[in-house]
Design a protein around this motif. Structure first.
Motif, short mmCIF file in Angstrom:
data_model
loop_
_atom_site.label_atom_id
_atom_site.label_comp_id
_atom_site.label_asym_id
_atom_site.label_seq_id
_atom_site.Cartn_x
_atom_site.Cartn_y
_atom_site.Cartn_z
N MET A 32 -9.80 -8.29 4.44
CA MET A 32 -9.25 -6.97 4.20
C MET A 32 -7.81 -6.99 4.68
SD MET A 32 -11.39 -4.88 2.80
CE MET A 32 -10.48 -3.37 3.14
N GLY A 33 -6.95 -6.44 3.86
CA GLY A 33 -5.54 -6.45 4.21
C GLY A 33 -4.92 -5.07 4.20
N TRP A 34 -3.89 -4.93 4.99
CA TRP A 34 -3.00 -3.77 4.90
C TRP A 34 -1.65 -4.27 4.38
CZ3 TRP A 34 -4.30 1.19 5.16
CH2 TRP A 34 -5.46 1.55 5.85
N PHE A 35 -1.16 -3.58 3.39
CA PHE A 35 0.14 -3.86 2.82
C PHE A 35 0.93 -2.57 2.82
CE2 PHE A 35 -0.88 -8.08 1.18
CZ PHE A 35 -2.27 -8.04 1.16
N ARG A 36 2.22 -2.66 2.63
CA ARG A 36 3.02 -1.44 2.58
C ARG A 36 4.15 -1.59 1.58
NH1 ARG A 36 5.88 -1.80 8.61
NH2 ARG A 36 7.34 -3.50 8.12
N ARG A 37 4.57 -0.44 1.08
CA ARG A 37 5.72 -0.40 0.18
C ARG A 37 6.68 0.66 0.68
NH1 ARG A 37 4.36 -0.02 -5.82
NH2 ARG A 37 4.47 -2.29 -5.73
N ALA A 38 7.83 0.21 1.13
CA ALA A 38 8.88 1.13 1.56
C ALA A 38 9.70 1.56 0.35
CB ALA A 38 9.76 0.45 2.59
N PRO A 39 10.39 2.68 0.43
CA PRO A 39 11.20 3.15 -0.70
C PRO A 39 12.19 2.08 -1.15
CG PRO A 39 11.04 4.85 0.96
CD PRO A 39 10.41 3.63 1.56
N PRO A 86 11.55 3.51 12.58
CA PRO A 86 11.85 4.13 11.29
C PRO A 86 11.67 3.18 10.12
CG PRO A 86 13.47 4.80 12.91
CD PRO A 86 12.61 3.76 13.58
N GLU A 87 11.90 1.90 10.33
CA GLU A 87 11.73 0.93 9.24
C GLU A 87 10.27 0.66 8.89
OE1 GLU A 87 13.58 0.55 12.02
OE2 GLU A 87 13.50 -1.52 12.76
N ASP A 88 9.36 1.21 9.66
CA ASP A 88 7.93 1.13 9.31
C ASP A 88 7.54 2.21 8.29
OD1 ASP A 88 7.29 0.41 12.75
OD2 ASP A 88 7.30 -1.01 11.09
N THR A 89 8.45 3.11 8.00
CA THR A 89 8.16 4.15 7.01
C THR A 89 7.84 3.54 5.66
OG1 THR A 89 9.56 5.80 8.11
CG2 THR A 89 9.15 6.11 5.76
N ALA A 90 6.67 3.89 5.13
CA ALA A 90 6.21 3.30 3.87
C ALA A 90 4.89 3.94 3.48
CB ALA A 90 6.02 1.79 4.02
N VAL A 91 4.49 3.67 2.26
CA VAL A 91 3.11 3.94 1.86
C VAL A 91 2.29 2.71 2.21
CG1 VAL A 91 1.54 4.48 -0.02
CG2 VAL A 91 3.83 5.49 0.01
N TYR A 92 1.24 2.93 2.95
CA TYR A 92 0.38 1.83 3.39
C TYR A 92 -0.88 1.78 2.53
CZ TYR A 92 3.27 0.98 7.46
OH TYR A 92 4.33 0.64 8.28
N TYR A 93 -1.18 0.58 2.05
CA TYR A 93 -2.33 0.36 1.18
C TYR A 93 -3.31 -0.61 1.83
CZ TYR A 93 0.83 2.12 -2.46
OH TYR A 93 1.71 2.88 -3.20
N CYS A 94 -4.59 -0.32 1.71
CA CYS A 94 -5.58 -1.30 2.09
C CYS A 94 -6.07 -2.00 0.82
CB CYS A 94 -6.75 -0.67 2.84
SG CYS A 94 -7.64 0.64 1.96
N ALA A 95 -6.49 -3.24 1.01
CA ALA A 95 -6.93 -4.04 -0.13
C ALA A 95 -8.02 -5.00 0.31
CB ALA A 95 -5.74 -4.81 -0.71
N ALA A 96 -8.85 -5.38 -0.65
CA ALA A 96 -9.97 -6.28 -0.36
C ALA A 96 -9.88 -7.51 -1.23
CB ALA A 96 -11.29 -5.56 -0.63
N LYS A 106 -0.64 -9.98 -4.83
CA LYS A 106 -1.14 -10.24 -6.18
C LYS A 106 -2.52 -10.88 -6.18
CE LYS A 106 1.00 -14.79 -6.90
NZ LYS A 106 1.89 -15.56 -7.82
N TYR A 107 -2.96 -11.41 -5.05
CA TYR A 107 -4.27 -12.05 -4.96
C TYR A 107 -5.37 -11.10 -4.54
CZ TYR A 107 -1.85 -16.45 -5.60
OH TYR A 107 -1.10 -17.47 -6.12
N TYR A 108 -5.01 -9.82 -4.33
CA TYR A 108 -6.00 -8.82 -3.94
C TYR A 108 -6.33 -7.97 -5.16
CZ TYR A 108 -5.66 -10.10 0.91
OH TYR A 108 -5.74 -10.79 2.09
N ARG A 109 -7.61 -7.92 -5.47
CA ARG A 109 -8.05 -7.23 -6.68
C ARG A 109 -8.31 -5.76 -6.45
NH1 ARG A 109 -13.33 -8.93 -10.39
NH2 ARG A 109 -13.13 -7.23 -11.88
N TYR A 110 -8.81 -5.41 -5.27
CA TYR A 110 -9.24 -4.03 -5.01
C TYR A 110 -8.27 -3.35 -4.05
CZ TYR A 110 -13.45 -5.99 -7.03
OH TYR A 110 -14.33 -6.62 -7.87
N TRP A 111 -7.87 -2.15 -4.45
CA TRP A 111 -6.85 -1.43 -3.68
C TRP A 111 -7.25 0.01 -3.44
CZ3 TRP A 111 -2.36 -3.59 -1.79
CH2 TRP A 111 -2.09 -4.90 -2.20
N GLY A 112 -6.88 0.51 -2.27
CA GLY A 112 -7.00 1.93 -2.01
C GLY A 112 -5.80 2.66 -2.57
#
Length: 121
Positions: A32-39, A86-96, A106-112
């Protein structure tokens, strides 16, 4: 597989926040992973936990500040975030992921659906 992330919010720099991800619909994954996307940036790896033994890996930017863990009984993965910047500001996604270890999104198929974390200075 359905992933439901929650717990994001607004926090001041130096503060803490814990976000959660509930997994349903299938037996637990390998990783299980946490990923993030900042603006304006691409999605990036934050932390990954191996479900069967709770071993974890972290990106250099969060190592020592963030802790990923899982609760087998609740089928839930957590990301405890301390000493937020402040640089941690992002949308955080979990993935399986079902398969060998990978830290590239790209290797994670399932996303929250993502949960927004905003850190004010």
């Amino acid at each position: 597989v359905q992933l439901q992330a929650s717990g994001g919010g607004l926090v001041q720099a130096g503060g803490s926040l814990r976000i959660s991800c509930v997994v349903s619909g299938r037996t637990v994954s390998s990783f299980m992973g946490w990923f993030r996307r900042a603006p304006g940036k691409e999605r990036e790896f934050v932390a990954i936990v191996r479900w069967n033994d709770n071993s974890a890996s972290y990106s250099d930017s969060v190592k020592g500040r963030f802790t990923i863990s899982r609760d087998n009984a609740k089928n839930t993965v957590y990301l405890q975030m301390d000493s937020l910047k402040p640089e941690d500001t992002a949308v955080y996604y979990c993935a399986a992921r079902y398969g060998p270890y990978q830290d590239r999104p790209k290797y994670y198929r399932y996303w929250g659906q993502g949960t927004l974390v905003t850190v004010s200075s």
